[in-house]
Scaffold this motif. Sequence first.
Motif, PDB file in Angstrom:
ATOM      1  N   ARG A  89       5.304 -37.213 -26.792  1.00 56.09           N
ATOM      2  CA  ARG A  89       3.967 -36.386 -27.058  1.00 56.09           C
ATOM      3  C   ARG A  89       4.623 -35.551 -28.260  1.00 56.09           C
ATOM      4  NH1 ARG A  89       2.552 -33.648 -21.328  1.00 56.09           N
ATOM      5  NH2 ARG A  89       1.799 -35.598 -20.288  1.00 56.09           N
ATOM      6  N   TRP A  90       5.860 -35.463 -28.706  1.00 55.41           N
ATOM      7  CA  TRP A  90       6.347 -34.633 -30.017  1.00 55.41           C
ATOM      8  C   TRP A  90       6.420 -35.677 -31.076  1.00 55.41           C
ATOM      9  CZ3 TRP A  90       7.021 -29.371 -30.075  1.00 55.41           C
ATOM     10  CH2 TRP A  90       7.065 -28.777 -29.111  1.00 55.41           C
ATOM     11  N   LYS A 217       2.304 -30.629 -24.782  1.00 51.54           N
ATOM     12  CA  LYS A 217       3.827 -30.863 -25.253  1.00 51.54           C
ATOM     13  C   LYS A 217       4.856 -30.102 -24.438  1.00 51.54           C
ATOM     14  CE  LYS A 217       2.449 -32.125 -29.949  1.00 51.54           C
ATOM     15  NZ  LYS A 217       2.798 -31.895 -31.517  1.00 51.54           N
TER      16      LYS A 217
END
Length: 438
Positions: A89-90, A217
């Motif tokens: 996600r990051w 996130k």
Amino acid sequence: MDPLTLGALVALVTVAVLFSGVSVATGLLIVSAGFLLIFDGMRSLELLPEMFFGKLNSFALLSIPMFIIMGAAISSTRAGADLYEALERWLTRVPGGLVMSNLGACALFSAMSGSSPATCAAIGKMGIPEMRKRGYPDEVAAGSIAAGGTLGILIPPSVTMIVYGIATETSIGRLFLAGVIPGLLLVGLFMAWSVWSTWRKHALYAIATRRYDLRQKLEILPRVLPFLLIILGVLYALYGGIATPSETAAVGALLCLIMAVIIYRMWAPRALWLVLSSATRESVMILFIIGAAGVFSYMLSSLFITQSIAMWISDLDVNRWVVMGAINVFLLVAGFFLPPVAVIVMAAPILLPIILAADFDPYWFAVILTINMEIGLISPPVGLNLYVINSIAPEIKLKTILMGSLPYVGCMILAILILCLFPGLATWLPEAVMGPIR
């Protein structure tokens, strides 16, 4: 018989016995007992039980089952999948970000579990299908995780580093510190290759990316951060002088079990029993090999093989880097056929006098040895990580996995060369934290 000739004979017989299919520990005991009986008489066999159990009579050995329980507790949960998802996600918008997510997850999960096969299995089950779904080629998807899994034996806390420390009677704390910067170096080289390779082939592959908002996130972090904090806490306790390696390993194992119960609701007694039983099997296997290696080392020393080899090497009028090159070739070949623990317990006691005579740092050498063992994990004919990846993604051919992992072998060889040019990358941190070797 001349000790050097006898040493060559021992090497040939050992290889033949190990290739016969018997376990490593049993093979070492058979070879040791046979040569002692033939060349030293029946009376020498009386000392074998004492040598075997004497090698296991070490408080430091308690850290091995404790760290294995720590890794087994983490491996039995979704911690690997959550770690992968958090990084994905990051990093999803970075070129090659999904490969970097996999490699980052492998590095962090290997630090938590200390096991290369467990890292490959945990991250590969999530990462490989996701990369294939988004258009990454099979060799990139499988090869990156096969290579990333090897980081488990270098980044602390590492069971193989503990085994090396016990086999050579060197400080386990210093060994852990020596592996930190080289471990980060390898992660950086792996990621650099992944980004460059993905960028170069981006036009060839329709690689899709996802978008995540800040809430998405942040929401996954509470499931990952507790385990990372445990690792940091273990390292702080170890290097802050609060506890010994065995004590910190025990506390870390207990905390990981508690976190697994609280975060992943692993309440069932059967689940806990599976964690403890699998950890016990792996611990007994490693301790059996260590005890057998103690008998093997006693045999080599009793027949003056170790001393003769060290003296012969020291009398050679060659540059010490030629000696180091020959040792690296030997370790590389041994790693192709034997698991890392077996190579370390067999070779380290023999090689350490040679390393010291050539004026190399024993902790720097531990890192070089470990990277060679990492190469063996993704190289045939054994190549354990290749088979682990093939078992979780059987639709990907073994040849494809091997071809995808080969660039990472090049990264490891490059890392060895960098460490030879700049040995301070392995020796600076132990000296900064624990002072110079006395």
